[in-house]
Design an enzyme around this catalytic site. Structure first.
Site, PDB file in Angstrom:
ATOM      1  N   ASP A  15      42.198  51.903  35.420  1.00 49.20           N
ATOM      2  CA  ASP A  15      41.629  51.123  36.514  1.00 49.20           C
ATOM      3  C   ASP A  15      42.509  49.890  36.695  1.00 49.20           C
ATOM      4  OD1 ASP A  15      40.120  50.281  38.628  1.00 49.20           O
ATOM      5  OD2 ASP A  15      38.197  50.447  37.618  1.00 49.20           O
TER       6      ASP A  15
HETATM    7  C1  BGC Z   1      37.906  49.567  40.966  1.00 53.13           C
HETATM    8  C2  BGC Z   1      38.317  50.996  41.210  1.00 53.13           C
HETATM    9  C3  BGC Z   1      39.217  51.062  42.409  1.00 53.13           C
HETATM   10  C4  BGC Z   1      40.411  50.171  42.152  1.00 53.13           C
HETATM   11  C5  BGC Z   1      41.430  50.189  43.267  1.00 53.13           C
HETATM   12  C6  BGC Z   1      39.085  48.643  40.921  1.00 53.13           C
HETATM   13  O1  BGC Z   1      38.694  47.317  40.904  1.00 53.13           O
HETATM   14  O2  BGC Z   1      37.158  49.494  39.780  1.00 53.13           O
HETATM   15  O3  BGC Z   1      37.186  51.798  41.376  1.00 53.13           O
HETATM   16  O4  BGC Z   1      39.599  52.375  42.670  1.00 53.13           O
HETATM   17  O5  BGC Z   1      39.967  48.850  41.991  1.00 53.13           O
HETATM   18  O6  BGC Z   1      40.983  49.563  44.385  1.00 53.13           O
END
Ligand code: BGC
Length: 770
Positions: A299
């Protein structure tokens, strides 16, 4: 392909190397089998890649800058450009639109040594430009075909805008309405959640990933993120093995079996190990036991966050941990691009792990067709035709209507008469074209939802008066800022009360703002925010004929409304077509059929509350007189929820009857046939979600008091009666023990069938025992 001659040459001279080892558990066969020609091409490519280029493929950068403008001169953006040119980036996220994607793809293809195309990722959580309902709302439809179609629409628009890969579906099971991200998921139940996970993956990826209107999907966040302690965002998840195997993992496994090409880790720890560095779940379970052959992305910056967690000494150590655990791509932490080379050169990271990660990433790029044509998804004409296509509006309207749940309809206040009525429409959210779009909508335009007011105005036979009542928020609303609610301004109350007094029926649209749920939006108070509760009570004292339409991204605590307001409609945040969907339901042009995918608590103190809990050793005695102090309860509120999982009404009524099993005793391995009669006894045609639950009465680990194991959507004309059949197979009768082994144990089972998780008919059977 324009340039990258060296790479092309090598592709042509495929070196067939065998030895790619698969580790398949026969019970867990992945939907995909490896394509030998792709694997051979990857072998060739890997053999000429430098370590720096390999680490580059494992690096993803966020692209929050204008790639079509002048090149940035300094700072992070300049570094990113430099890395794009030197083959040190394998993927970008948040670059979107054919023009911008082309620019960035051209840099890599034309200027880097091997010209390996980028895979462009984006959060298409509930649509791209044309927005579907938030995922939790879609889950309330229990309609897998509508959910698949909705995902397909979002994927098509994204793909036509140059995107190759979405970070969806989020398949985190959660029982805690405090957690703002419940809006992104399929609710609290692993069986329903698994069906939804598979439907969304199929919708996003289609039949063939190389189709330019499909993209690769991601199941996220692997794993346990939905169990954030106390519902506080990014918090630890403290769950036992049984919960991990039976509640958390099944939707991920379903996504893997449906062929999902990537998985994303989360920000949480699981049993004190950050999931981004968690070898047990990533390498042992996902890539080992499940034989997952796609790739794993961290993530956002979660690799370097392992340092902050206190799990790694520094970025270098975090990188080693993440690669070894099985994270193939680093999202925006810069860790892999900074550290992998040194780690391998020093001998503290095995290069074969790097090769395996690169292989997985290249595999998906090949499957998407990017390696044959990096510009395949880049067609301006297609972008114009596909994004915002009218057929997409129809699909999201259909999805929106199916997502609405009727919670209460005393005196049949709904459906509204179409003529001759005075209707007062009250509430700031009724006139809002932004909030109904919900959270996670980066590519859509602000203020593009059909508001409830606009939807209602299409029904011209009544006299409609709109009054705001009170502003909901006082801040500038933005996805990037915290909302501030109006807690003082009640100056509009008298006008609302006056309109209510003059109306036959009052429709009040109240609830959360669209940016009040989603990432970083945990709440400890789930009441109606701001002055809405006071407004509701004042209006109700002026006119009792109130229809409350809720907008929200999570279960709310609406105990007062449930006791007093005659009619309550759960309308979530329904996306672009919100107002049309709500109006069509209120006027009876669509008979609501949604069922709650998450339990609604009576108050916050009950949270987490969920239907598939276990019995304590001291549950409630059916004889109330027998319940002394020492039983599992609260002193100040009942144990039962306000609205249970699976609950939802219709304008018609359904009667269940005649629950029958084909036997009373079954041998191990035998299937259980269940039949039930359902009768539309009301005065409308309608649809019912017939639900089947079981309880395994005694087992090696304590089983839940009810577990959903089947459901079917049944359309019934008024007066119509039908028999619905279910089959319980090995897949439904077993569970995972604490070692993660799937077991089916002999003994007594109960079977429940009905229209929600509480009001059910009951039967029972014996399995494998005399
Ligand atoms: C989130 C993810 C997301 C990623 C990209 C993160 O903060 O937890 O679910 O896909 O950002 O935007």
């Amino acid at each position: 392909m324009k340039k990258n001659g060296l790479y092309f040459l090598l592709l042509c001279s495929i070196v067939l190397l065998s030895g790619f080892s698969k580790n398949q558990d026969p019970k867990l066969i992945p939907a995909k089998t490896l394509n030998e020609s792709i694997e051979a091409k990857i072998d060739s490519l890997l053999s000429i890649m430098t370590l720096e280029e390999k680490a580059g493929q494992m690096n993803q950068y966020n692209g929050f800058w204008e790639v079509t403008g002048p090149l940035p001169k300094d700072g992070d953006a300049a570094l990113k450009y430099e890395h794009l040119r030197s083959g040190r980036v394998g993927s970008m996220l948040t670059v979107r639109g054919v023009e911008q994607v082309r620019k960035v793809q051209e840099i890599v293809v034309n200027e880097s040594r091997l010209g390996i195309p980028l895979i462009i990722g984006f959060d298409v959580i509930h649509g791209y430009k044309t927005l579907s309902p938030i995922p939790l709302a879609e889950a309330a439809s229990w309609d897998m075909e509508a959910i698949r179609r909705s995902a397909e629409v979002g994927a098509a628009e994204a793909a036509a805008s140059g995107i190759n890969w979405t970070f969806a579906p989020m398949v985190d099971i959660s029982r805690d309405a405090r957690w703002g991200r419940v809006m992104e998921g399929g609710g609290e139940d692993p069986f329903l959640g698994s069906k939804i996970a598979a439907a969304r993956v199929k919708g996003v990826q289609g039949k063939d990933l190389s189709d330019p209107l499909t993209v690769a999907a991601t199941a996220k966040h692997f794993a346990g993120y939905g169990f954030a302690e106390a519902g506080r965002e990014y918090n630890k998840a403290d769950i036992g093995n049984s919960t991990l195997y039976n509640m958390v993992l099944p939707p991920f496994k379903a996504a893997a079996e449906a062929g999902v090409r990537t998985m994303m880790t989360g920000f949480n720890t699981l049993d004190e190990i950050p999931v981004t560095g968690n070898k047990f779940i990533l390498r042992d379970i996902l890539k080992g036991k499940w034989a997952f052959d796609g790739f794993v992305i961290s993530d956002y910056a979660s690799i370097e966050e392992m340092v902050v967690h206190g799990f790694a000494k520094d970025e270098k150590m975090a990188t080693k941990i993440a690669v070894e655990a099985g994270v193939d791509m680093d999202m925006e932490a810069y860790s892999y691009v900074n550290e992998i080379m040194d780690l391998v050169k020093e001998g503290s990271l095995d290069e074969s792990l790097v090769d395996d990660a690169v292989r997985r990433i290249l595999r998906v790029k090949f499957e998407l067709g990017l390696m044959d044509d990096p510009y395949k998804y880049l067609d301006e004409q297609r972008e114009k035709e596909v994004v915002g296509n009218p057929a997409h509006h129809e699909a999201v309207l259909d999805m929106a209507k199916k997502s609405i749940v009727l919670l209460k309809n005393e005196n049949n206040l709904l459906p509204l008469n179409k003529n001759g009525q005075k209707i007062a429409l009250i509430g700031d959210l009724a006139d809002d074209k932004n909030s109904p779009l919900g959270s996670w909508r980066i590519a859509s335009d602000d203020n593009t939802a059909v508001s409830v007011l606009e939807g209602m105005q299409k029904y011209t036979g009544n006299k409609l008066t709109f009054v705001q009542g009170a502003p909901l928020v006082v801040s500038e609303e933005s996805f990037l800022t915290e909302l501030r609610f109006n807690t003082t301004d009640k100056s509009g109350f008298p006008a609302a009360v006056k309109a209510a007094k003059n109306a036959d029926v009052v429709v009040m649209v109240l609830g959360e703002h669209g940016f009040q749920s989603g990432e970083g939006r945990s709440r400890t108070n789930l009441d109606l925010p701001g002055v809405q509760q006071e407004l509701l009570e004042e209006v109700y004292s002026a006119n009792k004929n109130v229809v409350l339409v809720l907008n929200n991204g999570r279960p709310l605590t609406i105990d007062w409304a449930a006791k007093n307001i005659p009619t309550i409609v759960e309308a979530w945040q329904l996306g672009t077509q919100t107002g049309n969907a709500v109006a069509q339901v209120l006027y009876g042009d669509y008979n609501p059929s949604g069922k709650l995918p998450m339990t609604f608590p009576r108050n916050m103190g009950q949270t987490p509350i969920y239907y598939n809990h276990q019995n304590t050793g001291r549950p409630q005695d059916p004889d109330p007189g027998a319940n002394m102090v020492w039983w599992s309860h609260y002193m100040d509120i009942e144990n039962t929820p306000l609205y249970p999982f699976g609950y939802g009404l219709s304008y018609t009524s359904f009667k269940y009857d005649n629950l029958k099993l084909n036997k009373v005793k079954y041998a191990m391995g035998e299937e259980v046939q269940v039949a039930v009669d359902i009768h539309n006894t009301g005065s409308f045609d309608g649809k019912e979600v017939v639900q089947l639950y079981i309880r395994d009465l005694y087992a090696n680990t304590v089983r839940p008091v009810r577990e959903l194991k089947g459901f079917e959507l049944v359309d019934l004309k008024k007066g119509e009666k039908r028999t619905v059949n279910f089959t319980l197979t090995q897949a439904e009768l077993g569970f995972y023990n604490n070692q993660g082994e799937y077991v089916i144990e002999p003994g007594e089972f109960e079977v429940f069938v009905g229209g929600n998780s509480v009001d059910t008919l009951k039967s029972s059977f014996m399995l494998g025992e005399d």
